[in-house]
Design an enzyme around this catalytic site. Structure first.
Site, mmCIF file in Angstrom:
data_model
loop_
_atom_site.group_PDB
_atom_site.id
_atom_site.type_symbol
_atom_site.label_atom_id
_atom_site.label_comp_id
_atom_site.label_asym_id
_atom_site.label_seq_id
_atom_site.Cartn_x
_atom_site.Cartn_y
_atom_site.Cartn_z
ATOM 1 C CB ILE A 13 -12.490 3.086 15.032
ATOM 2 C CG1 ILE A 13 -11.282 2.847 14.399
ATOM 3 C CG2 ILE A 13 -12.036 3.432 16.631
ATOM 4 C CD1 ILE A 13 -10.631 4.013 14.105
ATOM 5 N NE ARG A 36 2.864 1.704 19.471
ATOM 6 C CZ ARG A 36 3.854 2.801 19.686
ATOM 7 N NH1 ARG A 36 3.606 4.041 19.322
ATOM 8 N NH2 ARG A 36 4.699 2.410 20.312
ATOM 9 C CD GLU A 92 -7.678 -14.539 -4.880
ATOM 10 O OE1 GLU A 92 -7.725 -13.753 -5.842
ATOM 11 O OE2 GLU A 92 -8.671 -14.527 -3.998
ATOM 12 N N GLY A 115 4.300 -2.310 10.950
ATOM 13 C CA GLY A 115 4.197 -0.925 11.636
ATOM 14 C C GLY A 115 2.716 -0.486 11.722
ATOM 15 C CD GLU A 140 -21.465 -9.965 -7.219
ATOM 16 O OE1 GLU A 140 -21.597 -9.061 -6.535
ATOM 17 O OE2 GLU A 140 -21.989 -11.014 -7.079
ATOM 18 C CD GLU A 142 -10.452 -9.825 -7.767
ATOM 19 O OE1 GLU A 142 -9.275 -9.844 -7.490
ATOM 20 O OE2 GLU A 142 -11.166 -11.033 -8.180
#
Length: 186
Positions: A13, A36, A92, A115, A140, A142
């Site tokens: 979607i 789900r 990172e 879940g 950019e 962050e």
């Protein structure tokens, strides 16, 4: 009983830069039908970077999903260029804190919230920290502030509600376990 849900139909979607949203019609083990809602995710890695003084390097940032400041261990999404989670963790750490590390140790990996999402997170410990000469730039979108915390300060952030994301809560309990093992001489 067989614990398996057969996918009858899968519909994307929305596909964004970080996630894809899927609705699946499934046949349950008892034969009934259900739906789900699933968030697909490329995965991420996080780092517990410990200084020589035994402090933890954290980052403070605003998280729109919870509309508040959050203090967290450095972490980020796997890029297409990352060969594995360790590469992601190293990148990172440098991007968010300006640090590199001499020593890396895999701690654990887990699904963050199975879940509704398949996000898989790998967590590493980094020691022997040193500042990078020309550190990688933040993404950019962050804005982060580096926070160096002692054990007690990190727990204070937790009790004030500033440190609540799952990976960082895990990090606190991992740190607590390591501290107890040292105290007990194990």
């Amino acid at each position: 009983m067989e614990f398996y849900e057969e996918t009858i139909k899968s519909t994307s979607i929305y596909k964004g830069n970080v996630t894809e949203y899927i609705v699946e019609d499934v046949k349950l083990p008892n034969g009934e039908m259900s739906q789900r809602e699933i968030v697909r995710h490329d995965g991420a890695a996080a780092v517990l970077p410990f200084t020589k003084a035994g402090e933890l390097i954290l980052v403070k940032q605003y998280r729109k999903a919870i509309d508040q400041l959050s203090i967290e261990i450095p972490a980020g999404l796997k890029d297409k260029t990352d060969g594995d989670g360790l590469e992601t963790a190293k990148r990172e750490l440098e991007e968010e804190t300006g640090y590199n590390a001499e020593n890396w140790k895999f701690i654990t990996s887990f699904y963050s919230t199975p879940g509704f999402t398949d996000e898989f997170l790998e967590i590493y410990e980094a020691t022997g920290l040193y500042l990078a000469e020309n550190p990688l730039s933040l993404d950019e979108d962050e804005t982060v502030e580096v926070v160096v915390a002692t054990y007690d300060e990190a727990w204070e952030f937790y009790h004030k509600g500033l440190l609540r994301d799952s990976k960082t809560v895990f990090a606190l309990f991992y740190w607590k376990m390591k501290k107890l093992e040292r105290e007990l001489g194990k």
